[in-house]
Design a protein around this motif. Structure first.
Motif, PDB file in Angstrom:
ATOM      1  N   TYR A 569       0.839  -1.169   0.000  1.00  0.00           N
ATOM      2  CA  TYR A 569       0.000   0.000   0.000  1.00  0.00           C
ATOM      3  C   TYR A 569       0.879   1.224   0.000  1.00  0.00           C
ATOM      4  CZ  TYR A 569       1.005   0.431   5.053  1.00  0.00           C
ATOM      5  OH  TYR A 569       1.636   0.559   6.269  1.00  0.00           O
ATOM      6  N   GLY A 570       0.304   2.422  -0.079  1.00  0.00           N
ATOM      7  CA  GLY A 570       1.068   3.660  -0.007  1.00  0.00           C
ATOM      8  C   GLY A 570       0.743   4.655  -1.096  1.00  0.00           C
ATOM      9  N   GLY A 571       0.078   4.201  -2.191  1.00  0.00           N
ATOM     10  CA  GLY A 571      -0.281   5.140  -3.235  1.00  0.00           C
ATOM     11  C   GLY A 571       0.914   5.597  -4.055  1.00  0.00           C
ATOM     12  N   TYR A 572       1.602   4.641  -4.672  1.00  0.00           N
ATOM     13  CA  TYR A 572       2.731   4.951  -5.548  1.00  0.00           C
ATOM     14  C   TYR A 572       2.389   4.557  -6.987  1.00  0.00           C
ATOM     15  CZ  TYR A 572       5.732   5.330  -1.379  1.00  0.00           C
ATOM     16  OH  TYR A 572       6.294   5.692  -0.189  1.00  0.00           O
ATOM     17  N   PHE A 573       3.071   5.199  -7.923  1.00  0.00           N
ATOM     18  CA  PHE A 573       2.933   4.863  -9.341  1.00  0.00           C
ATOM     19  C   PHE A 573       4.336   4.914  -9.920  1.00  0.00           C
ATOM     20  CE2 PHE A 573       1.841   5.522 -13.798  1.00  0.00           C
ATOM     21  CZ  PHE A 573       0.841   4.571 -13.948  1.00  0.00           C
ATOM     22  N   MET A 574       4.896   3.742 -10.268  1.00  0.00           N
ATOM     23  CA  MET A 574       6.341   3.670 -10.511  1.00  0.00           C
ATOM     24  C   MET A 574       6.675   2.865 -11.759  1.00  0.00           C
ATOM     25  SD  MET A 574       7.440   2.912  -6.529  1.00  0.00           S
ATOM     26  CE  MET A 574       6.413   1.451  -6.432  1.00  0.00           C
ATOM     27  N   TRP A 575       7.922   3.023 -12.197  1.00  0.00           N
ATOM     28  CA  TRP A 575       8.428   2.268 -13.339  1.00  0.00           C
ATOM     29  C   TRP A 575       9.938   2.063 -13.204  1.00  0.00           C
ATOM     30  CZ3 TRP A 575       5.989   7.092 -13.958  1.00  0.00           C
ATOM     31  CH2 TRP A 575       6.817   8.172 -14.249  1.00  0.00           C
ATOM     32  N   SER A 576      10.537   1.384 -14.176  1.00  0.00           N
ATOM     33  CA  SER A 576      11.963   1.045 -14.135  1.00  0.00           C
ATOM     34  C   SER A 576      12.827   2.292 -14.341  1.00  0.00           C
ATOM     35  CB  SER A 576      12.271   0.018 -15.221  1.00  0.00           C
ATOM     36  OG  SER A 576      11.621  -1.199 -14.962  1.00  0.00           O
ATOM     37  N   PRO A 577      14.058   2.232 -13.836  1.00  0.00           N
ATOM     38  CA  PRO A 577      14.695   1.105 -13.169  1.00  0.00           C
ATOM     39  C   PRO A 577      14.176   0.912 -11.753  1.00  0.00           C
ATOM     40  CG  PRO A 577      16.159   2.990 -13.114  1.00  0.00           C
ATOM     41  CD  PRO A 577      14.985   3.396 -13.950  1.00  0.00           C
ATOM     42  N   GLY A 578      14.220  -0.327 -11.284  1.00  0.00           N
ATOM     43  CA  GLY A 578      13.723  -0.627  -9.957  1.00  0.00           C
ATOM     44  C   GLY A 578      14.794  -0.990  -8.963  1.00  0.00           C
ATOM     45  N   ALA A 579      16.065  -1.010  -9.383  1.00  0.00           N
ATOM     46  CA  ALA A 579      17.112  -1.473  -8.479  1.00  0.00           C
ATOM     47  C   ALA A 579      18.408  -0.705  -8.707  1.00  0.00           C
ATOM     48  CB  ALA A 579      17.353  -2.976  -8.683  1.00  0.00           C
ATOM     49  N   TYR A 580      19.191  -0.612  -7.634  1.00  0.00           N
ATOM     50  CA  TYR A 580      20.525  -0.050  -7.732  1.00  0.00           C
ATOM     51  C   TYR A 580      21.482  -0.869  -6.872  1.00  0.00           C
ATOM     52  CZ  TYR A 580      18.742   2.528  -3.591  1.00  0.00           C
ATOM     53  OH  TYR A 580      18.153   2.892  -2.393  1.00  0.00           O
ATOM     54  N   ASP A 581      22.804  -0.687  -7.113  1.00  0.00           N
ATOM     55  CA  ASP A 581      23.801  -1.433  -6.359  1.00  0.00           C
ATOM     56  C   ASP A 581      24.210  -0.655  -5.111  1.00  0.00           C
ATOM     57  OD1 ASP A 581      25.572   0.557  -7.200  1.00  0.00           O
ATOM     58  OD2 ASP A 581      26.480  -0.696  -8.745  1.00  0.00           O
ATOM     59  N   ALA A 582      25.232  -1.152  -4.428  1.00  0.00           N
ATOM     60  CA  ALA A 582      25.643  -0.547  -3.158  1.00  0.00           C
ATOM     61  C   ALA A 582      26.156   0.880  -3.331  1.00  0.00           C
ATOM     62  CB  ALA A 582      26.710  -1.417  -2.498  1.00  0.00           C
ATOM     63  N   ASN A 583      26.519   1.257  -4.551  1.00  0.00           N
ATOM     64  CA  ASN A 583      26.972   2.624  -4.829  1.00  0.00           C
ATOM     65  C   ASN A 583      25.857   3.492  -5.392  1.00  0.00           C
ATOM     66  OD1 ASN A 583      29.733   2.110  -4.091  1.00  0.00           O
ATOM     67  ND2 ASN A 583      29.919   0.955  -6.011  1.00  0.00           N
ATOM     68  N   ARG A 584      24.664   2.994  -5.320  1.00  0.00           N
ATOM     69  CA  ARG A 584      23.455   3.617  -5.864  1.00  0.00           C
ATOM     70  C   ARG A 584      23.520   3.827  -7.371  1.00  0.00           C
ATOM     71  NH1 ARG A 584      19.338   6.941  -6.670  1.00  0.00           N
ATOM     72  NH2 ARG A 584      17.535   6.716  -5.300  1.00  0.00           N
ATOM     73  N   LYS A 585      24.229   2.956  -8.040  1.00  0.00           N
ATOM     74  CA  LYS A 585      24.206   2.947  -9.497  1.00  0.00           C
ATOM     75  C   LYS A 585      23.032   2.092  -9.932  1.00  0.00           C
ATOM     76  CE  LYS A 585      26.838   1.816 -13.652  1.00  0.00           C
ATOM     77  NZ  LYS A 585      28.098   1.229 -14.195  1.00  0.00           N
TER      78      LYS A 585
END
Length: 800
Positions: A569-585
Motif C-alpha cells: 500500500y502507499g499510493g505509488y505509481f512507478m516504473w523502471s529502473p527498480g534497483a541499484y547497487d551498493a553505490n546507488r548505481k
C-alpha cells in the motif's frame, strides 16, 4: 537533513530489511540462526507473540543507526518531514518495548491481530452469503421496463430485482430487439447504505423495443413488455457504463471460480490460460518442537506432508521404568515410541542430540529430527507425548495440493495478432486489495462490451491478460494463518531454521526472484543468504514456479507491450529502473524519450484513478522506483522492461487518506476495512483500464514524430549546448562524427535523476545527424536506419 543524507538513510533502511534479515523472529525475538551446532546457554523457548502494523517515529540519527542494526519488517511506506522519519513496520510487543528504549516510539497502531481477525470474519460472512445465494434458486422480478422520448432522443429504462442481488458478483443482462437487430447490455447494481435495492439500466435506443428479456449469470430469467413512461425522466445516472463487481476480499479459489464463470458466460471473449509451473501448494510438513528449553528440545518433522499422513504421526518420549536401560526407538504404524536411556537409579539420561540421532536412524521412514536451531543439544530430554501437526488453519475446502496459477485472457482476437496488455496482482500475499483490481477490471471489460463502444473498442483491438493472484499459496496462508505473510510458502531453509516456530518466516519474495538487477548480481533490496528475511530472493534467480510462470507468459505472448504489477500500500505509481547497487548505481535509465513517454501516459492513468473519488497519487510518489521508494532487486517489472521491452509499471494501491481531524495523512494498511478496500479496487481498476487505453492509443498511433535541434545550422563564437526537441515522447538517436545514425548510435538520455533531456555540448565544428522514434515504433520521416537512405535530420554547428 541534506538530500545526500536522505538518500543514504533510505538505502540503509533497505539494507536493514534485506541484508540483516529478521534479527527478531516474529515468534522468537532475539533469536538468530546459529551457523553450526555449538554449546549454547540453555534458555526457555520464547512464547509466541501477536503482530501489528504500527507507525514508528525515528527521531534522530542515533535512533536511526540503532534501528539499522535490527531486522524489523518494514512495509512500503516511508515518510520524512522536518528531519524525522515515520516508518510503517510489522512488529511484536517485545520489539515495540525494545525499540522504545532507543527512543523509537509508536506514533500510531494501524492494524492489530484482533482487527485482522475482524477482517477475516467480515470476509467470511460475505463468502457465506454468496454461497447461500448461489445454492438458492435465483429469481428475477422486473420492477419497471419503460421507454420514453425527450428532446435528446429515445431511451430504455429498466429496474429489476434479483433474489441474489445482495452479492456484487450477481450480474444481470438485458436483451431486446431494436429495428430487427438483437441488442444487449449489462444492468448496474444499486445499493444504498449497504442495502441492495435493484439492478437498473438507462440506455439510448434507436427505437423503442416491444419487450425485454433479463438473464442472470446465476441462471434466473424473466421477460417483460416495455411500456411508455409518461412521467419525467427517472433520476438515475446517465452513464451506461457498469462498475462495482466485488463485495468482499477474495481468496484464490474464489478468484479463479469467478474467472471460470466469466469464461463460461463469455466464451467468445475469454480464455483461461493455465500456467505450466504449479506452485508448491498450501501445505507444510507436520512438526513439533518437543521440549521447553533450547538445549533440551528436539524438533521433529514428518517426511510426508501434513495432509498426506504427517498429521497422524505421534511421538512419545518415556522413561521405560528400569535402570541402566538403553535408548530405544520403536515404530508402530504412525506412532513413534522413544524409550529414553536411564542410569543405575532409573533416571532418564538421553540428551536431545542422542534422541535426534536415534530418531533419524530408527524412525527415518516417518520423520527427520534436529536439535533446536543448531543447538548442541546436550540437555536431557523430558518424558512427553506430542502429535505432529502442519499447523495450517484453512478449512478442508482449501486445497493443500500444488496450485495451477491462471490468467484471464480477454479479447475478440486472442491469437497474438493484437497488441497485448498484462495486469498481474498479489505477488505479495498480504496485499488483499490487489486481486480485486484485476477481477473488477475483467468484469467491466466483459459486461460493458455489448453496449459501451469504448469498452468494445478496447476488447476488439487488444489482447488483455489478467492474473488475479501470482501467489495463491501465500494468499491462502495470509487469509487463514498469518495475515502479514508476504512471500510464497516454499521453505528453502536448512534444518537450523526449519522448526515450526519459524513457520511465518519461510518463503521467497516473488518480486525479488527475477533475473534482472537481482541480489545475486550485487543489487540492493533483497537477501540471498537469510531464508527468513521478508525479502529473501530465493536460492537462485527465477527459482520459484510463480516467477517462472510470469516469464513463461511473457515468452509465450511476445505481443505483450504494456504491463502493470499491482501491489499495496502507499499510493505509488512507478516504473523502471527498480534497483541499484551498493553505490546507488541503478540499472540503465530509460532514454529521455522513453522517460517522457512513461510520464505522459502516466498522466492518463493517474487522472483515471482520480476520477473515482478524487484520490491523487502525489508527484513525490510518481516516477522510477529508486527515485520515490527504494531499491527492489530482482523485481518482475524490471525483467519485463529490460528483457522483454515491455513498458512496465507498478501500482501501489492504497494511497494515504487525509484526516481532517488530526490534520495529517493517515496510512490505510495492507488490509483495510472492506469499505476502504472496495474504493481502492474501484479507483485502481480505473487506472488499469487507463493503461489498457494507453495500449490501444499506442497501437493506433501511425504518425511519425518530428524533431528539431536548437540552435540549428550556423556559426558560433564559442561552445554551444544543442537541445533536440521532439513533437511527442520519442527517443533520439544521433552521431557527431558525420556518420549515418542507426539504432546502434548514441541516444539522448536524461541529464540527471528526475531531470529533463540532456543537451549536447558542442565545442568544435560538428555535424549532428539524428532521427527520432516514438513509443509506437514510428520513425521520423519514415527513415530506415537499417537501409542506405539519408532522410535523417542534420545540422552543422560551426565554431569559429
Amino acid at each position: 537533513m541534506t538530500k545526500e543524507k536522505k538518500q543514504k538513510w533510505k538505502r540503509n533502511l533497505l539494507v536493514m530489511t534485506t541484508v540483516t534479515g529478521l534479527g527478531f523472529s516474529t515468534f522468537y525475538p532475539g533469536l538468530s540462526i546459529p551457523a553450526a551446532a555449538v554449546e549454547q546457554p540453555d534458555q526457555p523457548l520464547p512464547a509466541e507473540e501477536s503482530v501489528s502494523i504500527v507507525q514508528l517515529v525515528v527521531p534522530n540519527d542515533n535512533a536511526k543507526d540503532k534501528l539499522l542494526e535490527l531486522g524489523i519488517d518494514l512495509t512500503h511506506r516511508i515518510e520524512e518531514h522536518d528531519g524525522v522519519y515515520e516508518v510503517d513496520a510489522v512488529v511484536t510487543p517485545s520489539e515495540i518495548a525494545m525499540l522504545k528504549t532507543f527512543g523509537i516510539n509508536v506514533k500510531e497502531t494501524l492494524i492489530t491481530e484482533n482487527q485482522w481477525n475482524a477482517r477475516v470474519e467480515e470476509r467470511q460472512s460475505a463468502v457465506q452469503l454468496q454461497a447461500s445465494l448461489a445454492t438458492s434458486e435465483d429469481t428475477l422480478k422486473v420492477l419497471r421496463a419503460n421507454h420514453f422520448t425527450n428532446q435528446s432522443g429515445t431511451f430504455l429504462y429498466l429496474e429489476v430485482k434479483s433474489s441474489s442481488g445482495a452479492t456484487a458478483s450477481t450480474a444481470l443482462k438485458a436483451t431486446w430487439t431494436e429495428n430487427g437487430e438483437e441488442k444487449s447490455a449489462t444492468l448496474s447494481r444499486k445499493v444504498d447504505y449497504g442495502e441492495y435495492l435493484y439492478h437498473y439500466l438507462l440506455l439510448p435506443v434507436s427505437a423503442a423495443p416491444l419487450s425485454v428479456k433479463i438473464e442472470s449469470n446465476l441462471g434466473g430469467s424473466a421477460t417483460s413488455s416495455v411500456t411508455e413512461w409518461l412521467g419525467q425522466e427517472p433520476k438515475h445516472p446517465k452513464t451506461d457504463y457498469v462498475t462495482d463487481f466485488v463485495d468482499h476480499y477474495m481468496a484464490p479459489n474464489e478468484l479463479y471460480e469467478r474467472a471460470e464463470k466469466l469464461a463460461k458466460e463469455f466464451p467468445n471473449l475469454v480464455d483461461i490460460i493455465e500456467m505450466p509451473n504449479k506452485t508448491n501448494g498450501y501445505r507444510r510438513l507436520a512438526q513439533a518442537a518437543i521440549g521447553s528449553t533450547t538445549n533440551t528440545t528436539v524438533v521433529v518433522s514428518s517426511k510426508a506432508w501434513g495432509h498426506e499422513g504427517g498429521n497422524d504421526v505421534s511421538v512419545e518420549f518415556r522413561n521405560p521404568g528400569t535402570s541402566n536401560a538403553p535408548l530405544k526407538v520403536t515404530v508402530d504404524g504412525k506412532k513413534i515410541l522413544v524409550d529414553l536411556a536411564t542410569d543405575s537409579s532409573g533416571k532418564a539420561t538421553s540428551t536431545a542430540k542422542q534422541v535426534v540421532d536415534a530418531l533419524n536412524a530408527q524412525a527415518g521412514q516417518l520423520v527427520t529430527a534436529t536439535t533446536y536451531r543448531g543447538n548442541a543439544g546436550t540437555g536431557v530430554v523430558a518424558p512427553t507425548t506430542v502429535k505432529l501437526t502442519d499447523g495450517l488453519k484453512a478449512p478442508a475446502d482449501v486445497s493443500r495440493d500444488p496450485f495451477t496459477v491462471k490468467a484471464i485472457r480477454i479479447g475478440k482476437h486472442r491469437d497474438g495478432s493484437k497488441p497485448g496488455v498484462l495486469g498481474y496482482a498479489q505477488e505479495h500475499a498480504r496485499e488483499w486489495v490487489t486481486p480485486l483490481v484485476t477481477i473488477e477490471t475483467a468484469e467491466r471489460l466483459l459486461r460493458n462490451y455489448a453496449h459501451d463502444s469504448g469498452t468494445r473498442k478496447l476488447v476488439d483491438n487488444l489482447d488483455i491478460f489478467l492474473v488475479p493472484t501470482v501467489n495463491p499459496d501465500g494468499a491462502n496462508f495470509s487469509f487463514n494463518d498469518y495475515n502479514m505473510q508476504r512471500k510464497n510458502m516454499t521453505n528453502h531453509c536448512d534444518p537450523t531454521a526449519s522448526d515450526p516456530n519459524y513457520r511465518n518466516n519461510w518463503g521467497v519474495d516473488l518480486n525479488r526472484n527475477h533475473s534482472i538487477g537481482s541480489a545475486f548480481d550485487g543489487y540492493i533490496g533483497a537477501s540471498t543468504t537469510i531464508c527468513t528475511s521478508d525479502t529473501y530472493a530465493g536460492p537462485a534467480e527465477n527459482s520459484e514456479p510463480e516467477a517462472k510462470n510470469l516469464v513463461w507468459l511473457a515468452d509465450q505472448n511476445p505481443n505483450i507491450k504494456f504491463a502493470m504489477n499491482i501491489h499495496s500500500y502507499g499510493g505509488y505509481f512507478m516504473w523502471s529502473p527498480g534497483a541499484y547497487d551498493a553505490n546507488r548505481k541503478t540499472l540503465p535509465r530509460p532514454t529521455a524519450g522513453e522517460e517522457a513517454f512513461y510520464w505522459a501516459v502516466s498522466d492518463i492513468m493517474l487522472n483515471d484513478i482520480q476520477d473515482h473519488r478524487g484520490t491523487v497519487i502525489l508527484p513525490s510518489r510518481t516516477g522510477p522506483v529508486p527515485d520515490v521508494l527504494y531499491s527492489a532487486a530482482g523485481n518482475s517489472a524490471d525483467y519485463l522492461w529490460y528483457e522483454k521491452g515491455i513498458y512496465a509499471w507498478d501500482f501501489e494501491v492504497g494511497a494515504d487518506l487525509w484526516n481532517k481531524d488530526t490534520n495529517r495523512w493517515q496510512a490505510v494498511g495492507f488490509q483495510p476495512t472492506f469499505a476502504e478496500g472496495h474504493e481502492e479496487a474501484m479507483e485502481f481498476s480505473n487506472g488499469l483500464i487507463g493503461m489498457i487505453k494507453v495500449a490501444y492509443n499506442n497501437a493506433k498511433d501511425h504518425q511519425p514524430p518530428s524533431s528539431k535541434a536548437t540552435p540549428g545550422n550556423g556559426k558560433y563564437t564559442g561552445p554551444v549546448d544543442v537541445k533536440i526537441d521532439t513533437s511527442e515522447a520519442a527517443t533520439v538517436y544521433y552521431t557527431l562524427d558525420g556518420s549515418r545514425p542507426t539504432f546502434q548510435s548514441a541516444k539522448i538520455n536524461l541529464s540527471g535523476t528526475r531531470e529533463f533531456a540532456e543537451t549536447l555540448k558542442i565545442d568544435k565544428t560538428t555535424t549532428i545527424n539524428y532521427f527520432s522514434v516514438d513509443a509506437a515504433g514510428n520513425i521520423e520521416k519514415n527513415y530506415n536506419p537499417l537501409g542506405n537512405g539519408k532522410n535523417y535530420n542534420s545540422v552543422t554547428i560551426t565554431i569559429k
